[in-house]
Design a protein around this motif. Structure first.
Motif, PDB file in Angstrom:
ATOM      1  N   GLY A 179       0.723  -1.044   0.128  1.00 63.15           N
ATOM      2  CA  GLY A 179       0.027  -0.081   0.136  1.00 63.15           C
ATOM      3  C   GLY A 179       0.865   1.384  -0.039  1.00 63.15           C
ATOM      4  N   GLY A 180       2.325   1.037   0.134  1.00 67.91           N
ATOM      5  CA  GLY A 180       2.999   2.396   0.196  1.00 67.91           C
ATOM      6  C   GLY A 180       3.416   2.889  -1.117  1.00 67.91           C
ATOM      7  N   LYS A 181       4.150   4.023  -1.293  1.00 72.07           N
ATOM      8  CA  LYS A 181       4.474   4.470  -2.618  1.00 72.07           C
ATOM      9  C   LYS A 181       5.868   4.676  -2.573  1.00 72.07           C
ATOM     10  CE  LYS A 181      -0.100   7.102  -2.955  1.00 72.07           C
ATOM     11  NZ  LYS A 181      -0.445   8.409  -3.042  1.00 72.07           N
ATOM     12  N   MET A 182       6.627   4.594  -3.677  1.00 75.58           N
ATOM     13  CA  MET A 182       8.002   4.943  -3.903  1.00 75.58           C
ATOM     14  C   MET A 182       8.122   5.698  -4.919  1.00 75.58           C
ATOM     15  SD  MET A 182       9.649   1.114  -5.193  1.00 75.58           S
ATOM     16  CE  MET A 182       9.547   0.689  -6.730  1.00 75.58           C
ATOM     17  N   MET A 183       9.380   6.452  -5.203  1.00 73.55           N
ATOM     18  CA  MET A 183       9.834   7.296  -6.027  1.00 73.55           C
ATOM     19  C   MET A 183      11.037   6.746  -6.633  1.00 73.55           C
ATOM     20  SD  MET A 183       9.232  10.200  -7.890  1.00 73.55           S
ATOM     21  CE  MET A 183       8.246  10.918  -6.935  1.00 73.55           C
ATOM     22  N   TYR A 184      11.128   6.481  -7.943  1.00 75.87           N
ATOM     23  CA  TYR A 184      12.266   6.208  -8.680  1.00 75.87           C
ATOM     24  C   TYR A 184      12.496   7.579  -9.493  1.00 75.87           C
ATOM     25  CZ  TYR A 184      15.477   4.580 -12.260  1.00 75.87           C
ATOM     26  OH  TYR A 184      16.452   4.341 -13.030  1.00 75.87           O
ATOM     27  N   ALA A 185      13.624   8.010  -9.252  1.00 74.09           N
ATOM     28  CA  ALA A 185      13.930   9.311  -9.953  1.00 74.09           C
ATOM     29  C   ALA A 185      15.480   9.224 -10.474  1.00 74.09           C
ATOM     30  CB  ALA A 185      13.709  10.533  -8.903  1.00 74.09           C
ATOM     31  N   THR A 186      15.718   9.898 -11.543  1.00 72.71           N
ATOM     32  CA  THR A 186      17.058  10.228 -12.214  1.00 72.71           C
ATOM     33  C   THR A 186      17.273  11.609 -12.575  1.00 72.71           C
ATOM     34  OG1 THR A 186      16.874   9.686 -14.404  1.00 72.71           O
ATOM     35  CG2 THR A 186      16.965   7.769 -12.896  1.00 72.71           C
ATOM     36  N   CYS A 187      18.600  12.284 -12.502  1.00 73.98           N
ATOM     37  CA  CYS A 187      18.806  13.340 -13.358  1.00 73.98           C
ATOM     38  C   CYS A 187      19.231  13.276 -14.709  1.00 73.98           C
ATOM     39  CB  CYS A 187      19.691  14.304 -12.523  1.00 73.98           C
ATOM     40  SG  CYS A 187      21.228  13.527 -12.177  1.00 73.98           S
ATOM     41  N   SER A 188      18.565  11.965 -15.354  1.00 71.98           N
ATOM     42  CA  SER A 188      18.933  11.809 -16.632  1.00 71.98           C
ATOM     43  C   SER A 188      17.834  12.141 -17.652  1.00 71.98           C
ATOM     44  CB  SER A 188      19.586  10.383 -16.935  1.00 71.98           C
ATOM     45  OG  SER A 188      19.615  10.024 -18.416  1.00 71.98           O
ATOM     46  N   ILE A 189      18.238  12.251 -19.108  1.00 72.85           N
ATOM     47  CA  ILE A 189      17.065  12.602 -19.981  1.00 72.85           C
ATOM     48  C   ILE A 189      16.834  11.241 -20.904  1.00 72.85           C
ATOM     49  CG2 ILE A 189      17.072  14.827 -19.774  1.00 72.85           C
ATOM     50  CD1 ILE A 189      18.906  15.041 -22.326  1.00 72.85           C
ATOM     51  N   LEU A 190      17.713  10.238 -20.657  1.00 68.99           N
ATOM     52  CA  LEU A 190      17.694   8.997 -21.570  1.00 68.99           C
ATOM     53  C   LEU A 190      16.572   8.146 -21.041  1.00 68.99           C
ATOM     54  CD1 LEU A 190      21.481   7.954 -21.692  1.00 68.99           C
ATOM     55  CD2 LEU A 190      19.932   9.583 -23.545  1.00 68.99           C
ATOM     56  N   PRO A 191      15.767   7.897 -22.099  1.00 66.29           N
ATOM     57  CA  PRO A 191      14.670   6.939 -21.801  1.00 66.29           C
ATOM     58  C   PRO A 191      15.070   5.542 -21.222  1.00 66.29           C
ATOM     59  CG  PRO A 191      14.159   8.063 -23.731  1.00 66.29           C
ATOM     60  CD  PRO A 191      15.561   8.408 -23.563  1.00 66.29           C
ATOM     61  N   SER A 192      16.339   5.175 -21.715  1.00 68.52           N
ATOM     62  CA  SER A 192      16.642   3.793 -21.204  1.00 68.52           C
ATOM     63  C   SER A 192      17.240   3.720 -19.746  1.00 68.52           C
ATOM     64  CB  SER A 192      18.027   3.400 -21.917  1.00 68.52           C
ATOM     65  OG  SER A 192      19.279   4.309 -21.937  1.00 68.52           O
ATOM     66  N   GLU A 193      17.374   4.895 -19.198  1.00 75.09           N
ATOM     67  CA  GLU A 193      17.757   5.158 -17.524  1.00 75.09           C
ATOM     68  C   GLU A 193      16.189   5.378 -16.924  1.00 75.09           C
ATOM     69  OE1 GLU A 193      21.426   6.981 -16.238  1.00 75.09           O
ATOM     70  OE2 GLU A 193      21.440   7.790 -18.441  1.00 75.09           O
ATOM     71  N   ASN A 194      15.261   5.919 -17.647  1.00 78.29           N
ATOM     72  CA  ASN A 194      14.139   5.998 -16.959  1.00 78.29           C
ATOM     73  C   ASN A 194      12.953   5.150 -17.004  1.00 78.29           C
ATOM     74  OD1 ASN A 194      15.844   8.350 -16.330  1.00 78.29           O
ATOM     75  ND2 ASN A 194      15.140   9.821 -18.084  1.00 78.29           N
ATOM     76  N   ASN A 195      12.078   5.856 -18.095  1.00 83.55           N
ATOM     77  CA  ASN A 195      10.783   4.882 -18.120  1.00 83.55           C
ATOM     78  C   ASN A 195      11.180   3.509 -18.705  1.00 83.55           C
ATOM     79  OD1 ASN A 195      11.334   6.755 -20.738  1.00 83.55           O
ATOM     80  ND2 ASN A 195       9.754   5.230 -21.548  1.00 83.55           N
ATOM     81  N   GLU A 196      12.246   3.280 -19.078  1.00 81.46           N
ATOM     82  CA  GLU A 196      12.536   1.825 -19.747  1.00 81.46           C
ATOM     83  C   GLU A 196      12.776   0.997 -18.692  1.00 81.46           C
ATOM     84  OE1 GLU A 196      14.994   1.620 -22.989  1.00 81.46           O
ATOM     85  OE2 GLU A 196      13.897   3.129 -24.249  1.00 81.46           O
ATOM     86  N   GLN A 197      13.428   1.742 -17.447  1.00 82.57           N
ATOM     87  CA  GLN A 197      13.821   0.904 -16.438  1.00 82.57           C
ATOM     88  C   GLN A 197      12.644   0.548 -15.582  1.00 82.57           C
ATOM     89  OE1 GLN A 197      16.370  -0.313 -15.999  1.00 82.57           O
ATOM     90  NE2 GLN A 197      18.391   0.923 -15.933  1.00 82.57           N
ATOM     91  N   VAL A 198      11.708   1.554 -15.320  1.00 83.16           N
ATOM     92  CA  VAL A 198      10.499   1.312 -14.698  1.00 83.16           C
ATOM     93  C   VAL A 198       9.547   0.316 -15.353  1.00 83.16           C
ATOM     94  CG1 VAL A 198       8.166   2.398 -13.996  1.00 83.16           C
ATOM     95  CG2 VAL A 198      10.355   3.718 -13.729  1.00 83.16           C
ATOM     96  N   GLU A 199       9.441   0.285 -16.566  1.00 81.37           N
ATOM     97  CA  GLU A 199       8.611  -0.580 -17.597  1.00 81.37           C
ATOM     98  C   GLU A 199       9.151  -2.027 -17.239  1.00 81.37           C
ATOM     99  OE1 GLU A 199       9.124   0.776 -21.348  1.00 81.37           O
ATOM    100  OE2 GLU A 199       7.563   2.540 -21.003  1.00 81.37           O
ATOM    101  N   THR A 200      10.761  -2.005 -17.224  1.00 78.12           N
ATOM    102  CA  THR A 200      11.275  -3.546 -17.002  1.00 78.12           C
ATOM    103  C   THR A 200      10.736  -4.130 -15.497  1.00 78.12           C
ATOM    104  OG1 THR A 200      12.907  -2.979 -18.483  1.00 78.12           O
ATOM    105  CG2 THR A 200      13.277  -4.760 -16.930  1.00 78.12           C
ATOM    106  N   PHE A 201      10.951  -3.275 -14.440  1.00 78.41           N
ATOM    107  CA  PHE A 201      10.637  -3.421 -13.237  1.00 78.41           C
ATOM    108  C   PHE A 201       9.287  -3.795 -12.932  1.00 78.41           C
ATOM    109  CE2 PHE A 201       8.908  -2.129  -9.135  1.00 78.41           C
ATOM    110  CZ  PHE A 201       9.697  -2.856  -8.238  1.00 78.41           C
ATOM    111  N   LEU A 202       8.315  -2.943 -13.451  1.00 78.50           N
ATOM    112  CA  LEU A 202       7.103  -3.376 -13.303  1.00 78.50           C
ATOM    113  C   LEU A 202       6.424  -4.718 -14.202  1.00 78.50           C
ATOM    114  CD1 LEU A 202       5.344   0.027 -13.874  1.00 78.50           C
ATOM    115  CD2 LEU A 202       5.669  -1.103 -11.456  1.00 78.50           C
ATOM    116  N   LYS A 203       7.203  -5.035 -15.183  1.00 81.18           N
ATOM    117  CA  LYS A 203       6.938  -6.229 -15.891  1.00 81.18           C
ATOM    118  C   LYS A 203       7.309  -7.576 -14.971  1.00 81.18           C
ATOM    119  CE  LYS A 203       8.256  -8.624 -20.350  1.00 81.18           C
ATOM    120  NZ  LYS A 203       8.943  -8.658 -21.659  1.00 81.18           N
ATOM    121  N   ASN A 204       8.174  -7.348 -14.148  1.00 85.57           N
ATOM    122  CA  ASN A 204       9.032  -8.467 -13.496  1.00 85.57           C
ATOM    123  C   ASN A 204       8.529  -8.535 -11.991  1.00 85.57           C
ATOM    124  OD1 ASN A 204      10.539  -9.203 -15.738  1.00 85.57           O
ATOM    125  ND2 ASN A 204      12.279  -7.737 -14.997  1.00 85.57           N
ATOM    126  N   ASN A 205       7.664  -7.371 -11.618  1.00 87.36           N
ATOM    127  CA  ASN A 205       7.111  -7.359 -10.242  1.00 87.36           C
ATOM    128  C   ASN A 205       5.575  -6.926 -10.240  1.00 87.36           C
ATOM    129  OD1 ASN A 205       9.745  -7.664  -8.552  1.00 87.36           O
ATOM    130  ND2 ASN A 205      10.471  -6.235 -10.356  1.00 87.36           N
TER     131      ASN A 205
END
Length: 401
Positions: free
Chosen positions: A346-372
């Motif tokens: 029920g808790g919330k977490m923030m994944y954040a970076t100071c990068s503008i590359l999708p491979s470090e950002n939304n693609e990382q989140v997509e991979t994580f959600l797919k596996n969890n």
């Protein structure tokens, strides 16, 4: 053309030598040490030194093109000369140093064109290719913004004051600033000044923190009395913001793998009057395992390439490579996988970076959600450098109840 004094020139030369050739030290530390070592320099001299130093680092590849060769320890004066000729500022005849001939440089400057986009925007060839691949045609607009000088933005410490009161207090110390719409805790300076000498800073009324970075604390949606874990706390810029948002109520556990960073966080927390922060060094896996399932909120301000903050750290583009980015992406996925277990159901977490590359950002989140599958994305925000502030990515993720 305006002259640059010999002792300033020598200082710039030595700073560039240290940044590029002597242990490749971080530019901000090099210039800080240089200015501290020359207290006799006036404010205008210090401004010339700092601006010239950073501009040369920022435009190194383009300057090398005008020079007709790469930068070597023996020709740093030629690099400075090329910059002065290109910008038509602070020019001084350099014959007394090494008898440089200017004809070749002037000829290229008169043509006013460069052969590649990498040279135009002064970035390594591999980085131009990476931006093109990941961002498409818009990468050039972002690179223009990243080559601009970064504004100085403060985050007001709401444990002690308000943004309006801070603007007034700074004005009393001859520092002009203004509020930023839609950023409730942000104050921007009219021009760069050493705000660390102000009474307002010594009294803990603010921290230097970009407006984009301040969005992370707001989006995490913390409340008074919660247990919050910051797993990559570093020196604690975002940790201190969370403490203020929680009004010093509840508990913040700040984790990092570097003891010296946590020591700096403690020092800053004391100045800020933030009393609800506990620091813990990650010296083995047990530190993380003991926290499994205990956090109402979790902040993962992940290690990244830093490509969203090149305007602040222009030297980093010369110190990283594609291999580094490939390695950091693996580290990001491992951090997400390991640290997400700290979150309560029920808790919330923030994944954040100071990068503008999708491979470090939304693609990382997509991979994580797919596996969890027990985690779900609530919202994400992408701030690009062309907005005027630092480039950041942030994703708010909830662990299903």
């Amino acid at each position: 053309m305006e002259l640059i004094h010999r002792n300033l020139l020598i200082g710039i030369h030595d700073a560039l030598q240290e940044t590029f050739f002597e242990d490749r030290k971080y530019a901000d530390k090099v210039i800080e040490r240089l200015l501290k070592g020359h207290k006799q320099w006036g404010s205008e001299d210090r401004k010339v030194v700092a601006q010239t130093f950073y501009d040369i680092i920022r435009w190194k590849k383009r300057l090398e093109y005008y020079m007709g060769e790469g930068v070597k320890p023996a020709n740093i004066y030629k690099l400075i000369l090329t910059y002065c000729l290109w910008t038509k500022t602070h020019y001084k005849k350099f014959e007394e140093f090494d008898g440089i001939k200017n004809a070749e440089i002037l000829n290229k400057l008169k043509k006013n064109n460069v052969p590649t986009k990498a040279i135009e925007h002064s970035i390594p060839d591999w980085l131009a290719e990476t931006f093109e691949r990941e961002l498409g045609p818009s990468w050039e607009r972002e690179m223009v913004a990243l080559n601009e000088q970064a504004p100085t933005i403060l985050r007001v410490n709401t444990l002690k004051t308000t943004a309006k009161e801070l603007v007034s207090d700074l004005r009393d110390e001859n520092v002009e600033s203004f509020l930023i719409p839609n950023y409730p805790d942000a104050v921007q300076l009219e021009q760069k000044k050493n705000v660390f000498l102000t009474t307002a800073f010594k009294d803990g009324l603010f921290e230097v923190q970009d407006a984009s970075s301040q969005k992370i604390g707001e989006l995490l949606d913390v409340e008074e009395g919660m247990r919050v874990v910051d797993v990559c706390a570093g020196a604690g810029g975002k940790t201190l913001h969370l403490a203020a948002l929680m009004k010093n109520k509840g508990q913040i556990i700040a984790l990092d793998i570097y003891a010296w960073k946590l020591a700096e966080l403690k020092r800053r927390a004391k100045r800020a009057g933030a009393h609800n922060i506990e620091t813990r060094l990650i010296d083995d896996n047990k530190v993380i395992k003991r926290l499994h399932g205990t956090a109402d909120r979790l902040l993962i301000d992940s290690p990244c390439s830093g490509l969203g903050v090149l305007k602040r750290n222009p030297d980093s583009k010369w110190k990283i490579d594609q291999e580094f980015i490939d390695r950091i992406r693996k580290e990001q996925q491992q951090i997400l996988q390991d640290y997400a277990k700290i979150l309560k159901k029920g808790g919330k977490m923030m994944y954040a970076t100071c990068s503008i590359l999708p491979s470090e950002n939304n693609e990382q989140v997509e991979t994580f959600l797919k596996n969890n599958e027990e985690y779900t994305l609530i919202k994400e925000e992408k701030i690009m450098p062309s907005s005027g502030f630092d480039g950041f990515y942030m994703a708010l993720i909830q662990r299903k109840a």
